[in-house]
Scaffold this motif. Structure first.
Motif, short mmCIF file in Angstrom:
data_model
loop_
_atom_site.label_atom_id
_atom_site.label_comp_id
_atom_site.label_asym_id
_atom_site.label_seq_id
_atom_site.Cartn_x
_atom_site.Cartn_y
_atom_site.Cartn_z
N TYR A 95 0.84 -1.19 0.00
CA TYR A 95 0.00 0.00 0.00
C TYR A 95 0.88 1.24 0.00
N ILE A 96 0.43 2.28 -0.70
CA ILE A 96 1.15 3.55 -0.72
C ILE A 96 0.26 4.63 -0.11
N THR A 97 0.81 5.32 0.88
CA THR A 97 0.08 6.43 1.49
C THR A 97 1.08 7.55 1.75
N CYS A 98 0.73 8.50 2.61
CA CYS A 98 1.60 9.65 2.86
C CYS A 98 1.70 9.91 4.35
N GLN A 99 2.81 10.48 4.76
CA GLN A 99 3.05 10.76 6.18
C GLN A 99 2.07 11.77 6.76
N THR A 100 1.43 12.57 5.91
CA THR A 100 0.57 13.65 6.40
C THR A 100 -0.92 13.33 6.31
N GLU A 101 -1.26 12.08 6.10
CA GLU A 101 -2.68 11.70 6.07
C GLU A 101 -3.32 11.89 7.45
N HIS A 102 -4.64 11.93 7.46
CA HIS A 102 -5.40 11.99 8.72
C HIS A 102 -5.13 10.72 9.52
N LYS A 103 -5.22 10.84 10.84
CA LYS A 103 -4.95 9.69 11.70
C LYS A 103 -5.88 8.50 11.43
N ALA A 104 -7.09 8.77 10.96
CA ALA A 104 -8.00 7.66 10.64
C ALA A 104 -7.41 6.79 9.54
N VAL A 105 -6.72 7.41 8.60
CA VAL A 105 -6.05 6.67 7.54
C VAL A 105 -4.78 6.01 8.08
N LEU A 106 -3.94 6.79 8.75
CA LEU A 106 -2.66 6.25 9.22
C LEU A 106 -2.85 5.10 10.20
N ASP A 107 -3.84 5.21 11.09
CA ASP A 107 -4.07 4.13 12.05
C ASP A 107 -4.65 2.89 11.38
N GLU A 113 -0.74 -3.07 8.33
CA GLU A 113 0.71 -3.30 8.30
C GLU A 113 1.10 -4.31 9.36
N GLU A 114 0.48 -4.21 10.53
CA GLU A 114 0.76 -5.15 11.61
C GLU A 114 0.28 -6.56 11.27
N ASN A 115 -0.63 -6.64 10.30
CA ASN A 115 -1.12 -7.95 9.86
C ASN A 115 -0.48 -8.43 8.57
N GLY A 116 0.62 -7.79 8.18
CA GLY A 116 1.41 -8.32 7.08
C GLY A 116 1.52 -7.48 5.83
N ALA A 117 0.79 -6.39 5.73
CA ALA A 117 0.89 -5.56 4.53
C ALA A 117 2.21 -4.78 4.53
N GLU A 118 2.77 -4.60 3.34
CA GLU A 118 3.90 -3.69 3.18
C GLU A 118 3.34 -2.30 2.91
N VAL A 119 3.97 -1.27 3.49
CA VAL A 119 3.46 0.10 3.32
C VAL A 119 4.60 1.05 2.99
N THR A 120 4.38 1.88 1.99
CA THR A 120 5.28 2.99 1.69
C THR A 120 4.61 4.28 2.14
N TYR A 121 5.28 5.02 3.02
CA TYR A 121 4.77 6.30 3.50
C TYR A 121 5.52 7.41 2.76
N LEU A 122 4.87 8.04 1.81
CA LEU A 122 5.53 9.08 1.03
C LEU A 122 5.83 10.29 1.91
N PRO A 123 6.99 10.91 1.73
CA PRO A 123 7.28 12.16 2.44
C PRO A 123 6.64 13.34 1.71
N VAL A 124 6.68 14.51 2.35
CA VAL A 124 6.24 15.74 1.69
C VAL A 124 7.39 16.76 1.79
N ASP A 125 7.32 17.80 0.96
CA ASP A 125 8.32 18.86 1.06
C ASP A 125 7.89 19.86 2.13
N ASN A 126 8.64 20.95 2.25
CA ASN A 126 8.34 21.89 3.34
C ASN A 126 7.07 22.69 3.13
N LYS A 127 6.44 22.52 1.97
CA LYS A 127 5.14 23.14 1.71
C LYS A 127 3.98 22.15 1.88
N GLY A 128 4.33 20.89 2.13
CA GLY A 128 3.30 19.88 2.30
C GLY A 128 2.92 19.16 1.02
#
Length: 380
Positions: A95-107, A113-128
């Motif tokens: 799964y691909i998501t972003c570090q700045t998503e809402h907590k409902a998404v991140l949680d 992820e704890e159940n076996g999914a691989e996750v990529t958390y995309l970074p953002v620049d200083n403007k978001g």
């Protein structure tokens, strides 16, 4: 109660008077269960639900049959993410998501992820902002979902949804977007999107009702239900439908279609007035890019302690330091941390979000109060 000036419309909005009026009969006079198929009480409620489904579909450019009612956006997000994970159970999943998503998404992502999914958390620049090239290069043969919000709830930064949808389509990947802050604020469309969460209470509707849009007639599969019992909502979400809230959601969707553009222009002028006044204070900084929702500004105040700043400002102006879910946390916002803000400035940042009831006088009064608080905390 003598309430403070309300500048926290991203946390929630007051129900529009027309919405309250539309809902009232469904608490008493028309109290039937929409699932009661054998008599008029049920038929009347069912018809009201289907009318609301159509109104909400029209707001986002969907078909009525693609609208699934939930208890709110958090449940819709859980259904989208966990339901997709369950669908592919036994397979290698990424799964691909972003570090700045809402907590409902991140949680929810953390749970799979704890159940076996691989996750990529995309970074953002200083403007978001995210890097589309990095998103593209993050796609793996077993990527099942791209999960990126339409507009950030803390900074208002808008993502390039059309380009993301095109990338997902080209790679035959499910694209899920949390459009909670965008729906009803800016024109949006479900084109190229497979799953979308929206919520009524962010756009002048009632709390406790949300929607998961699920794309129909597409080769990519749909999520598996997370709540069972009765097979309501095409089997995606069992449970007795909240007819008054659904009617309210439908009414406000209709209202927002007609008023969002002119209202956005009005609020943008007030937001710019507020922002320019606050940024004229020494040692203040805008968090986020200019490509953002028109009613939000997120400002960092240097030289003050964040907890004191928020507590004192909120005596007369209701604001927050992040999402409503984490607004009491002394920790800096995860969104601002991801944007590279240091911890002290992150804690001393305030999100101001304006709305339909905001007036120019309220903006000027808010500026005066914030200036007083900041100067006192800086010892000047």
């Amino acid at each position: 109660m003598n309430y403070p000036i309300y500048l926290d419309y991203n946390a929630t909005t007051p129900c529009a008077p027309e919405v309250i009026e539309a809902m009232i009969p469904w608490f008493g006079e028309h109290f039937g269960n929409a699932a009661s198929k054998s008599h008029a009480y049920g038929w009347v409620s069912e018809n009201a639900v289907e009318e609301a489904r159509e109104q909400i579909a029209n707001l986002i450019g969907a078909q009525a049959k693609e609208i699934i009612f939930t208890s709110g956006a958090t449940e819709a997000i859980n259904l989208a993410i966990k339901g997709t994970f369950d669908l592919y159970k036994g397979e290698k999943q990424h799964y691909i998501t972003c570090q700045t998503e809402h907590k409902a998404v991140l949680d929810s992502i953390k749970a799979i992820e704890e159940n076996g999914a691989e996750v990529t958390y995309l970074p953002v620049d200083n403007k978001g902002d995210i890097d589309l090239n990095l998103l593209k290069s993050s796609i793996l043969p077993h990527t099942k979902m791209i999960c990126l919000m339409w507009a950030n709830n803390e900074t208002g930064v808008i993502y390039p949804i059309a380009e993301i949808a095109e990338l997902a389509e080209k790679n035959d990947i499910i694209f899920f977007t949390d459009a909670v802050q965008a729906a009803g604020k800016i024109p949006i469309s479900v084109k190229g999107i497979h799953l979308m969460a929206i919520s009524a209470h962010k756009l002048y509707g009632p709390k406790g009702i949300g929607v998961l849009y699920i794309r129909h007639n597409h080769s990519l599969p749909k999520p598996l239900a997370q709540i069972h019992g009765g097979g309501h909502e095409k089997g995606f979400r069992s449970g007795t439908l909240n007819v008054p809230a659904i009617v309210g959601f439908g009414k406000v969707a209709e209202l927002r279609r007609s008023e969002m553009v002119t209202e956005s222009d009005r609020v943008e002028k007030l937001r710019d007035l507020l922002e320019n006044k606050l940024l004229s204070f020494p040692d203040t900084f805008l968090n986020g890019s200019q490509n953002r929702l028109t009613h939000i500004t997120n400002i960092a105040f240097g030289g003050v302690e964040g907890v004191d700043l928020l507590r004192n400002v909120c005596q007369k102006v209701a604001v927050s330091s992040g999402s409503a879910c984490t607004s009491i946390s002394p920790k800096p916002s995860h969104v601002l941390q991801a944007m590279g803000l240091d911890s002290d400035l992150g804690r001393a940042s305030i999100r101001f979000s304006l709305g339909k009831n905001t007036t120019e006088q309220e903006v000027m009064d808010a500026v005066d109060w914030v200036e007083k608080v900041v100067l006192e905390l800086r010892g000047k």
